[in-house]
Design a protein around this motif. Structure first.
Motif, PDB file in Angstrom:
ATOM      1  N   SER A  26       0.616  -1.203   0.022  1.00  0.00           N
ATOM      2  CA  SER A  26       0.115  -0.039   0.081  1.00  0.00           C
ATOM      3  C   SER A  26       0.700   1.260  -0.004  1.00  0.00           C
ATOM      4  O   SER A  26       1.186   2.069   1.036  1.00  0.00           O
ATOM      5  CB  SER A  26      -1.080   0.080   1.042  1.00  0.00           C
ATOM      6  OG  SER A  26      -1.722  -1.195   1.305  1.00  0.00           O
ATOM      7  N   ILE A  27       1.399   1.668  -1.023  1.00  0.00           N
ATOM      8  CA  ILE A  27       2.130   2.611  -1.215  1.00  0.00           C
ATOM      9  C   ILE A  27       1.600   3.804  -1.799  1.00  0.00           C
ATOM     10  O   ILE A  27       0.907   3.586  -2.830  1.00  0.00           O
ATOM     11  CB  ILE A  27       3.583   2.371  -2.167  1.00  0.00           C
ATOM     12  CG1 ILE A  27       4.396   1.318  -1.522  1.00  0.00           C
ATOM     13  CG2 ILE A  27       4.161   3.696  -2.382  1.00  0.00           C
ATOM     14  CD1 ILE A  27       5.473   0.791  -2.239  1.00  0.00           C
ATOM     15  N   ARG A  28       1.466   4.994  -1.374  1.00  0.00           N
ATOM     16  CA  ARG A  28       0.909   6.354  -1.684  1.00  0.00           C
ATOM     17  C   ARG A  28       2.173   7.034  -2.759  1.00  0.00           C
ATOM     18  O   ARG A  28       1.569   7.290  -3.770  1.00  0.00           O
ATOM     19  CB  ARG A  28       0.545   7.283  -0.891  1.00  0.00           C
ATOM     20  CG  ARG A  28      -0.064   8.712  -1.318  1.00  0.00           C
ATOM     21  CD  ARG A  28      -0.401   9.604  -0.106  1.00  0.00           C
ATOM     22  NE  ARG A  28      -1.595   8.872   0.679  1.00  0.00           N
ATOM     23  CZ  ARG A  28      -1.234   8.624   1.932  1.00  0.00           C
ATOM     24  NH1 ARG A  28      -0.075   8.733   2.506  1.00  0.00           N
ATOM     25  NH2 ARG A  28      -2.376   8.289   2.658  1.00  0.00           N
ATOM     26  N   SER A  29       3.251   6.977  -2.139  1.00  0.00           N
ATOM     27  CA  SER A  29       4.330   7.823  -3.112  1.00  0.00           C
ATOM     28  C   SER A  29       5.554   7.484  -2.370  1.00  0.00           C
ATOM     29  O   SER A  29       5.590   7.013  -1.252  1.00  0.00           O
ATOM     30  CB  SER A  29       4.038   9.503  -3.039  1.00  0.00           C
ATOM     31  OG  SER A  29       4.242   9.928  -1.844  1.00  0.00           O
ATOM     32  N   ILE A  30       6.747   7.714  -3.239  1.00  0.00           N
ATOM     33  CA  ILE A  30       7.910   7.345  -2.893  1.00  0.00           C
ATOM     34  C   ILE A  30       8.760   8.778  -3.088  1.00  0.00           C
ATOM     35  O   ILE A  30       8.770   9.275  -4.204  1.00  0.00           O
ATOM     36  CB  ILE A  30       8.693   6.189  -3.351  1.00  0.00           C
ATOM     37  CG1 ILE A  30       7.657   4.879  -3.223  1.00  0.00           C
ATOM     38  CG2 ILE A  30      10.059   5.957  -3.001  1.00  0.00           C
ATOM     39  CD1 ILE A  30       8.286   3.616  -4.090  1.00  0.00           C
ATOM     40  N   ARG A  31       9.573   9.001  -2.042  1.00  0.00           N
ATOM     41  CA  ARG A  31      10.622  10.185  -2.352  1.00  0.00           C
ATOM     42  C   ARG A  31      11.757   9.683  -2.524  1.00  0.00           C
ATOM     43  O   ARG A  31      12.245   8.970  -3.526  1.00  0.00           O
ATOM     44  CB  ARG A  31      10.604  11.006  -1.123  1.00  0.00           C
ATOM     45  CG  ARG A  31       9.360  11.844  -0.998  1.00  0.00           C
ATOM     46  CD  ARG A  31       9.119  13.107   0.144  1.00  0.00           C
ATOM     47  NE  ARG A  31       9.725  12.612   1.400  1.00  0.00           N
ATOM     48  CZ  ARG A  31       9.558  13.222   2.636  1.00  0.00           C
ATOM     49  NH1 ARG A  31       8.614  14.359   2.507  1.00  0.00           N
ATOM     50  NH2 ARG A  31       9.993  13.102   3.699  1.00  0.00           N
ATOM     51  N   GLY A  32      12.773   9.629  -1.832  1.00  0.00           N
ATOM     52  CA  GLY A  32      14.329   9.197  -2.044  1.00  0.00           C
ATOM     53  C   GLY A  32      14.189   7.827  -1.843  1.00  0.00           C
ATOM     54  O   GLY A  32      13.438   7.130  -1.215  1.00  0.00           O
ATOM     55  N   MET A  33      15.154   7.155  -2.924  1.00  0.00           N
ATOM     56  CA  MET A  33      15.310   5.742  -3.140  1.00  0.00           C
ATOM     57  C   MET A  33      16.905   5.531  -3.068  1.00  0.00           C
ATOM     58  O   MET A  33      17.709   6.626  -3.528  1.00  0.00           O
ATOM     59  CB  MET A  33      14.852   5.034  -4.245  1.00  0.00           C
ATOM     60  CG  MET A  33      13.382   5.501  -4.251  1.00  0.00           C
ATOM     61  SD  MET A  33      12.556   4.339  -5.784  1.00  0.00           S
ATOM     62  CE  MET A  33      12.570   2.804  -4.981  1.00  0.00           C
ATOM     63  N   GLY A  34      17.451   4.561  -2.784  1.00  0.00           N
ATOM     64  CA  GLY A  34      18.914   4.366  -2.750  1.00  0.00           C
ATOM     65  C   GLY A  34      19.500   2.834  -2.424  1.00  0.00           C
ATOM     66  O   GLY A  34      18.562   2.134  -2.145  1.00  0.00           O
ATOM     67  N   PRO A 100       3.018   5.600   3.287  1.00  0.00           N
ATOM     68  CA  PRO A 100       2.130   4.277   2.684  1.00  0.00           C
ATOM     69  C   PRO A 100       0.514   4.756   2.925  1.00  0.00           C
ATOM     70  O   PRO A 100       0.426   6.022   3.592  1.00  0.00           O
ATOM     71  CB  PRO A 100       2.254   3.601   4.161  1.00  0.00           C
ATOM     72  CG  PRO A 100       2.858   4.253   5.168  1.00  0.00           C
ATOM     73  CD  PRO A 100       3.604   5.486   4.472  1.00  0.00           C
ATOM     74  N   THR A 101      -0.398   4.245   2.331  1.00  0.00           N
ATOM     75  CA  THR A 101      -1.689   4.683   1.838  1.00  0.00           C
ATOM     76  C   THR A 101      -2.426   4.839   3.586  1.00  0.00           C
ATOM     77  O   THR A 101      -3.058   5.549   3.599  1.00  0.00           O
ATOM     78  CB  THR A 101      -2.523   3.827   1.146  1.00  0.00           C
ATOM     79  OG1 THR A 101      -2.536   2.506   1.463  1.00  0.00           O
ATOM     80  CG2 THR A 101      -2.012   3.903  -0.275  1.00  0.00           C
ATOM     81  N   ILE A 102      -1.928   3.864   4.423  1.00  0.00           N
ATOM     82  CA  ILE A 102      -2.514   3.675   5.762  1.00  0.00           C
ATOM     83  C   ILE A 102      -1.897   4.504   6.851  1.00  0.00           C
ATOM     84  O   ILE A 102      -2.519   4.709   7.905  1.00  0.00           O
ATOM     85  CB  ILE A 102      -2.434   2.441   6.136  1.00  0.00           C
ATOM     86  CG1 ILE A 102      -1.147   1.813   6.215  1.00  0.00           C
ATOM     87  CG2 ILE A 102      -3.285   1.403   5.035  1.00  0.00           C
ATOM     88  CD1 ILE A 102      -1.015   0.547   6.948  1.00  0.00           C
ATOM     89  N   LEU A 103      -0.891   5.449   6.626  1.00  0.00           N
ATOM     90  CA  LEU A 103      -0.300   6.293   7.485  1.00  0.00           C
ATOM     91  C   LEU A 103      -0.138   7.487   7.046  1.00  0.00           C
ATOM     92  O   LEU A 103       0.098   7.874   5.772  1.00  0.00           O
ATOM     93  CB  LEU A 103       0.853   5.616   7.994  1.00  0.00           C
ATOM     94  CG  LEU A 103       0.840   4.351   8.931  1.00  0.00           C
ATOM     95  CD1 LEU A 103       1.975   3.880   9.148  1.00  0.00           C
ATOM     96  CD2 LEU A 103      -0.105   4.603  10.190  1.00  0.00           C
ATOM     97  N   PRO A 104      -0.123   8.745   7.792  1.00  0.00           N
ATOM     98  CA  PRO A 104       0.315  10.137   7.247  1.00  0.00           C
ATOM     99  C   PRO A 104       1.930   9.927   7.221  1.00  0.00           C
ATOM    100  O   PRO A 104       2.511   9.333   8.389  1.00  0.00           O
ATOM    101  CB  PRO A 104      -0.254  11.027   8.376  1.00  0.00           C
ATOM    102  CG  PRO A 104      -0.610  10.181   9.655  1.00  0.00           C
ATOM    103  CD  PRO A 104      -0.755   8.665   9.142  1.00  0.00           C
ATOM    104  N   GLY A 105       2.248  10.723   6.438  1.00  0.00           N
ATOM    105  CA  GLY A 105       3.831  10.858   6.499  1.00  0.00           C
ATOM    106  C   GLY A 105       4.633  10.087   5.864  1.00  0.00           C
ATOM    107  O   GLY A 105       4.025   9.084   5.048  1.00  0.00           O
ATOM    108  N   TYR A 106       6.061  10.138   5.802  1.00  0.00           N
ATOM    109  CA  TYR A 106       6.792   9.265   5.015  1.00  0.00           C
ATOM    110  C   TYR A 106       7.849   8.637   6.082  1.00  0.00           C
ATOM    111  O   TYR A 106       7.901   9.187   7.171  1.00  0.00           O
ATOM    112  CB  TYR A 106       7.799   9.984   4.227  1.00  0.00           C
ATOM    113  CG  TYR A 106       7.081  10.680   2.813  1.00  0.00           C
ATOM    114  CD1 TYR A 106       6.362  11.738   2.967  1.00  0.00           C
ATOM    115  CD2 TYR A 106       7.292   9.815   1.647  1.00  0.00           C
ATOM    116  CE1 TYR A 106       5.710  12.200   1.832  1.00  0.00           C
ATOM    117  CE2 TYR A 106       6.762  10.253   0.485  1.00  0.00           C
ATOM    118  CZ  TYR A 106       5.903  11.465   0.624  1.00  0.00           C
ATOM    119  OH  TYR A 106       5.291  11.816  -0.604  1.00  0.00           O
TER     120      TYR A 106
END
Length: 120
Positions: A26-34, A100-106
């Motif tokens: 359940s991914i809303r969005s992704i910022r940094g990856m590495g 994640p879609t089920i939680l606020p924030g990153y």
């Protein structure tokens, strides 16, 4: 939310490998990856990072040999590793900063690690 890394293996010095890491769940969005790595008896170290816009950052030891890229539509980050050296031998971990879609924030998520062994 999970990160699944793959692509590690045994390669001779001078060879190449391509690592992949896919985010699922359940991914809303992704910022940094590495990618980070940890060699036996050593601390985990940064290898390369990439922002959602494509800006990259590399450890000095891999500059000019490794290339990080991502496919935002597939929630995937790649690490193309060329001119591999025995000192690149390590467990490679992928990382992503995910909302994640089920939680606020990153939040920071880590993959399980994939082993890269470079023989001389």
């Amino acid at each position: 939310v999970q990160l699944q890394a793959s692509g590690g293996g045994l390669v001779q010095a001078g060879g190449s490998l391509r690592l992949s890491c896919v985010g699922s769940g359940s991914i809303r969005s992704i910022r940094g990856m590495g990618w980070y790595r940890q060699a036996p008896g050593k601390q985990r170290e940064l290898v390369a990072t990439i922002t959602v816009g494509g800006a990259t950052n590399y450890a000095d030891s891999v500059k000019g040999r490794f290339t990080i890229s991502r496919d935002n539509a597939k929630n995937t980050v790649y690490l193309q590793m060329n001119s591999l050296r025995p000192e690149d031998t390590a467990l490679y971990y992928c990382y992503a900063n995910i909302s994640p879609t089920i939680l606020p924030g990153y939040y920071d998520y880590w993959g399980q690690g994939t082993l890269v062994t470079v023989s001389s």
